[in-house]
Design a protein around this motif. Structure first.
Motif, PDB file in Angstrom:
ATOM      1  N   VAL A 221       3.342   1.643   5.823  1.00  0.00           N
ATOM      2  CA  VAL A 221       4.229   2.734   6.219  1.00  0.00           C
ATOM      3  C   VAL A 221       5.665   2.316   5.975  1.00  0.00           C
ATOM      4  CG1 VAL A 221       5.143   4.025   8.201  1.00  0.00           C
ATOM      5  CG2 VAL A 221       2.664   3.724   7.934  1.00  0.00           C
ATOM      6  N   LEU A 222       6.427   3.197   5.360  1.00  0.00           N
ATOM      7  CA  LEU A 222       7.871   3.016   5.195  1.00  0.00           C
ATOM      8  C   LEU A 222       8.562   4.055   6.064  1.00  0.00           C
ATOM      9  CD1 LEU A 222      10.325   1.721   3.730  1.00  0.00           C
ATOM     10  CD2 LEU A 222      10.054   3.500   1.980  1.00  0.00           C
ATOM     11  N   ALA A 223       9.337   3.602   7.051  1.00  0.00           N
ATOM     12  CA  ALA A 223      10.016   4.514   7.971  1.00  0.00           C
ATOM     13  C   ALA A 223      11.384   3.956   8.310  1.00  0.00           C
ATOM     14  CB  ALA A 223       9.199   4.697   9.246  1.00  0.00           C
ATOM     15  N   ASN A 224      12.398   4.777   8.141  1.00  0.00           N
ATOM     16  CA  ASN A 224      13.770   4.369   8.457  1.00  0.00           C
ATOM     17  C   ASN A 224      14.170   3.078   7.743  1.00  0.00           C
ATOM     18  OD1 ASN A 224      13.932   6.562  10.336  1.00  0.00           O
ATOM     19  ND2 ASN A 224      12.830   5.300  11.828  1.00  0.00           N
ATOM     20  N   GLY A 225      13.693   2.932   6.513  1.00  0.00           N
ATOM     21  CA  GLY A 225      14.048   1.769   5.710  1.00  0.00           C
ATOM     22  C   GLY A 225      13.255   0.518   6.030  1.00  0.00           C
ATOM     23  N   LYS A 226      12.360   0.573   7.014  1.00  0.00           N
ATOM     24  CA  LYS A 226      11.554  -0.595   7.389  1.00  0.00           C
ATOM     25  C   LYS A 226      10.099  -0.385   6.975  1.00  0.00           C
ATOM     26  CE  LYS A 226      14.388  -1.969  11.359  1.00  0.00           C
ATOM     27  NZ  LYS A 226      14.388  -2.264  12.808  1.00  0.00           N
ATOM     28  N   THR A 227       9.440  -1.471   6.629  1.00  0.00           N
ATOM     29  CA  THR A 227       8.050  -1.413   6.177  1.00  0.00           C
ATOM     30  C   THR A 227       7.130  -2.036   7.224  1.00  0.00           C
ATOM     31  OG1 THR A 227       8.741  -1.573   3.863  1.00  0.00           O
ATOM     32  CG2 THR A 227       6.445  -2.073   4.353  1.00  0.00           C
ATOM     33  N   TYR A 228       6.010  -1.368   7.472  1.00  0.00           N
ATOM     34  CA  TYR A 228       5.001  -1.850   8.412  1.00  0.00           C
ATOM     35  C   TYR A 228       3.662  -1.860   7.681  1.00  0.00           C
ATOM     36  CZ  TYR A 228       8.785  -0.222  11.413  1.00  0.00           C
ATOM     37  OH  TYR A 228      10.020   0.004  11.969  1.00  0.00           O
ATOM     38  N   GLU A 229       2.929  -2.974   7.784  1.00  0.00           N
ATOM     39  CA  GLU A 229       1.680  -3.115   7.044  1.00  0.00           C
ATOM     40  C   GLU A 229       0.600  -3.777   7.888  1.00  0.00           C
ATOM     41  OE1 GLU A 229       1.982  -4.300   2.752  1.00  0.00           O
ATOM     42  OE2 GLU A 229       3.994  -4.939   3.375  1.00  0.00           O
ATOM     43  N   HIS A 230      -0.629  -3.263   7.755  1.00  0.00           N
ATOM     44  CA  HIS A 230      -1.787  -3.878   8.397  1.00  0.00           C
ATOM     45  C   HIS A 230      -3.007  -3.668   7.516  1.00  0.00           C
ATOM     46  CE1 HIS A 230       0.234  -4.729  12.180  1.00  0.00           C
ATOM     47  NE2 HIS A 230       0.672  -3.480  12.221  1.00  0.00           N
ATOM     48  N   PRO A 231      -3.969  -4.580   7.544  1.00  0.00           N
ATOM     49  CA  PRO A 231      -5.207  -4.407   6.773  1.00  0.00           C
ATOM     50  C   PRO A 231      -6.236  -3.596   7.546  1.00  0.00           C
ATOM     51  CG  PRO A 231      -5.234  -6.535   7.836  1.00  0.00           C
ATOM     52  CD  PRO A 231      -3.898  -5.903   8.192  1.00  0.00           C
ATOM     53  N   PHE A 232      -7.092  -2.891   6.814  1.00  0.00           N
ATOM     54  CA  PHE A 232      -8.257  -2.294   7.446  1.00  0.00           C
ATOM     55  C   PHE A 232      -9.258  -3.409   7.741  1.00  0.00           C
ATOM     56  CE2 PHE A 232      -7.105   1.511   4.662  1.00  0.00           C
ATOM     57  CZ  PHE A 232      -6.487   2.188   5.696  1.00  0.00           C
ATOM     58  N   LEU A 233      -9.873  -3.362   8.930  1.00  0.00           N
ATOM     59  CA  LEU A 233     -10.789  -4.425   9.347  1.00  0.00           C
ATOM     60  C   LEU A 233     -12.110  -3.858   9.882  1.00  0.00           C
ATOM     61  CD1 LEU A 233      -8.178  -6.681  11.205  1.00  0.00           C
ATOM     62  CD2 LEU A 233      -9.141  -7.051   8.923  1.00  0.00           C
ATOM     63  N   PRO A 234     -12.817  -3.051   9.079  1.00  0.00           N
ATOM     64  CA  PRO A 234     -14.110  -2.558   9.541  1.00  0.00           C
ATOM     65  C   PRO A 234     -15.147  -3.674   9.539  1.00  0.00           C
ATOM     66  CG  PRO A 234     -13.778  -1.939   7.257  1.00  0.00           C
ATOM     67  CD  PRO A 234     -12.492  -2.575   7.719  1.00  0.00           C
ATOM     68  N   VAL A 235     -16.083  -3.597  10.466  1.00  0.00           N
ATOM     69  CA  VAL A 235     -17.185  -4.564  10.480  1.00  0.00           C
ATOM     70  C   VAL A 235     -18.023  -4.399   9.222  1.00  0.00           C
ATOM     71  CG1 VAL A 235     -19.296  -5.251  11.681  1.00  0.00           C
ATOM     72  CG2 VAL A 235     -17.229  -4.686  12.986  1.00  0.00           C
ATOM     73  N   GLU A 236     -18.244  -3.148   8.805  1.00  0.00           N
ATOM     74  CA  GLU A 236     -18.892  -2.840   7.533  1.00  0.00           C
ATOM     75  C   GLU A 236     -18.312  -1.536   7.004  1.00  0.00           C
ATOM     76  OE1 GLU A 236     -23.046  -1.949   7.832  1.00  0.00           O
ATOM     77  OE2 GLU A 236     -22.849  -1.100   9.826  1.00  0.00           O
ATOM     78  N   LEU A 237     -18.336  -1.361   5.683  1.00  0.00           N
ATOM     79  CA  LEU A 237     -17.743  -0.178   5.065  1.00  0.00           C
ATOM     80  C   LEU A 237     -18.840   0.814   4.715  1.00  0.00           C
ATOM     81  CD1 LEU A 237     -15.328   1.321   3.945  1.00  0.00           C
ATOM     82  CD2 LEU A 237     -15.548   0.021   1.821  1.00  0.00           C
ATOM     83  N   ARG A 238     -18.886   1.910   5.498  1.00  0.00           N
ATOM     84  CA  ARG A 238     -19.930   2.907   5.266  1.00  0.00           C
ATOM     85  C   ARG A 238     -19.365   4.312   5.141  1.00  0.00           C
ATOM     86  NH1 ARG A 238     -24.743   2.610   9.361  1.00  0.00           N
ATOM     87  NH2 ARG A 238     -25.598   3.952   7.728  1.00  0.00           N
ATOM     88  N   GLY A 239     -18.077   4.519   5.448  1.00  0.00           N
ATOM     89  CA  GLY A 239     -17.525   5.868   5.471  1.00  0.00           C
ATOM     90  C   GLY A 239     -16.180   5.971   4.787  1.00  0.00           C
ATOM     91  N   ARG A 240     -16.145   5.753   3.468  1.00  0.00           N
ATOM     92  CA  ARG A 240     -14.875   5.822   2.729  1.00  0.00           C
ATOM     93  C   ARG A 240     -14.296   7.232   2.719  1.00  0.00           C
ATOM     94  NH1 ARG A 240     -11.060   7.485   0.507  1.00  0.00           N
ATOM     95  NH2 ARG A 240     -10.044   6.783  -1.423  1.00  0.00           N
ATOM     96  N   SER A 241     -15.131   8.258   2.531  1.00  0.00           N
ATOM     97  CA  SER A 241     -14.633   9.626   2.441  1.00  0.00           C
ATOM     98  C   SER A 241     -13.965  10.041   3.755  1.00  0.00           C
ATOM     99  CB  SER A 241     -15.768  10.588   2.107  1.00  0.00           C
ATOM    100  OG  SER A 241     -16.295  10.294   0.835  1.00  0.00           O
ATOM    101  N   GLY A 242     -12.751  10.553   3.663  1.00  0.00           N
ATOM    102  CA  GLY A 242     -11.985  10.921   4.850  1.00  0.00           C
ATOM    103  C   GLY A 242     -11.077   9.826   5.356  1.00  0.00           C
ATOM    104  N   ARG A 243     -11.005   8.700   4.621  1.00  0.00           N
ATOM    105  CA  ARG A 243     -10.166   7.579   5.052  1.00  0.00           C
ATOM    106  C   ARG A 243      -8.700   7.985   5.196  1.00  0.00           C
ATOM    107  NH1 ARG A 243      -9.045   2.975   0.731  1.00  0.00           N
ATOM    108  NH2 ARG A 243      -7.647   4.646  -0.009  1.00  0.00           N
ATOM    109  N   GLY A 244      -8.144   8.569   4.142  1.00  0.00           N
ATOM    110  CA  GLY A 244      -6.728   8.933   4.172  1.00  0.00           C
ATOM    111  C   GLY A 244      -6.416  10.013   5.180  1.00  0.00           C
TER     112      GLY A 244
END
Length: 297
Positions: A221-244
């Motif tokens: 996320v870029l907000a007010n000139g600052k950047t914030y970042e985090h990784p997705f950490l699912p136990v397993e990946l089963r539901g990609r559709s609808g992520r965004g």
């Protein structure tokens, strides 16, 4: 007679989609649509949530799950629903082939005229679903406007496939937007940039104050000139559709009562939980808070 006004903290707008999802593990049929994924996510922020959608009469029951969790769904019927096929040919969840067999009729300003809200999220699937005049109507009645670019850069080809095409009304639309969501692929198409920070900065130069940028590994996320970042950490990946849709719905709804740093943490954790299962997020607020405490501090 004038329409009865509906007041919400958060409202999502977009067509329902009847999705066929094809992966290496098989084929599944899912009630989809960005409006639904984002509304399910927003309810976990403890705010009042509404959803405005278009669908065929035969698909009205697709809204039952939203209603069961307290979302007020406003339906405007269309002769047909949007029918979409999503194919994931590789293990890279950002590589997918989308085809559309039919599309719902577009929204019109009168479909949102009675909606009043703190934040409105526009989540179409394909260009033409939400015209400029509908965005302008929402701007008058919402403090914050969020928008997902996918439904403005994607067009339906003669073969029925979804493809990206230059967005002629981009400057007009983005001048009305506070929070813009894109994924890495869409962002590269719009800006010509490949590096995530460069994509976010260029998108912000078009007018939106905050950029929500998803990619295969996480959220930036870029907000007010600052950047914030985090990784997705699912136990397993089963539901990609609808992520965004889940990511921007959770970010914008949390943003009503939190700063960008906290909203970014919240959205990343909530989306991680959604990625563990097909369909909209079914977890609780306590689940999200527990994951933040364990993994995102």
């Amino acid at each position: 007679m004038a329409s009865v006004q509906k007041h919400f903290d958060f409202v999502s707008i977009g067509a329902y989609t009847k999705d066929t999802i094809v992966t290496r593990s098989g084929t599944r049929y899912v009630d989809g649509g960005g409006y639904s994924y984002s509304a399910h996510a927003a309810r976990l922020a403890d705010v009042s949530v509404g959803a405005v959608t278009r669908l065929a009469a035969e698909d009205r029951k697709s809204t039952d799950l939203l209603r069961s969790v307290g979302v007020d769904v406003i339906i405007h019927e269309s002769p047909q629903s949007t029918l979409m096929r999503l194919e994931y040919p590789t293990d890279n969840v950002d590589e997918r082939i989308l085809t559309v067999a039919s599309v719902a009729d577009p929204f019109a300003p009168e479909h949102v005229a009675a909606v009043r809200c703190e934040a409105a999220l526009i989540s179409p699937s394909i260009r033409g679903e939400v015209p400029l005049e509908v965005v302008e109507a929402l701007r008058k009645n919402a403090r914050l406007i969020g928008l997902d670019v996918q439904g403005f850069v994607r067009i339906r080809t003669e073969q029925g496939r979804l493809a990206y095409e230059r967005w002629p009304e981009m400057k007009q639309v983005l001048s009305l937007v506070d929070v813009l969501k894109s994924d890495a692929v869409e962002g590269e198409f719009l800006t010509g940039e490949k590096e995530l920070h460069a994509i976010a900065r260029t998108l912000a130069s078009y007018g939106p104050k905050e950029i929500v940028l998803t990619h295969k590994d996480g959220l930036m996320v870029l907000a007010n000139g600052k950047t914030y970042e985090h990784p997705f950490l699912p136990v397993e990946l089963r539901g990609r559709s609808g992520r965004g849709d889940t990511c921007v719905g959770s970010y914008l709804s949390r943003r009503l009562n939190a700063d960008p740093a906290e909203a970014t943490r919240w959205a990343t954790a909530l989306t991680s939980l959604k990625l563990e299962a097909e369909g909209p997020v079914r977890r609780t607020r306590a689940d999200v808070e527990a994951l933040i405490a364990a993994r995102y501090r």
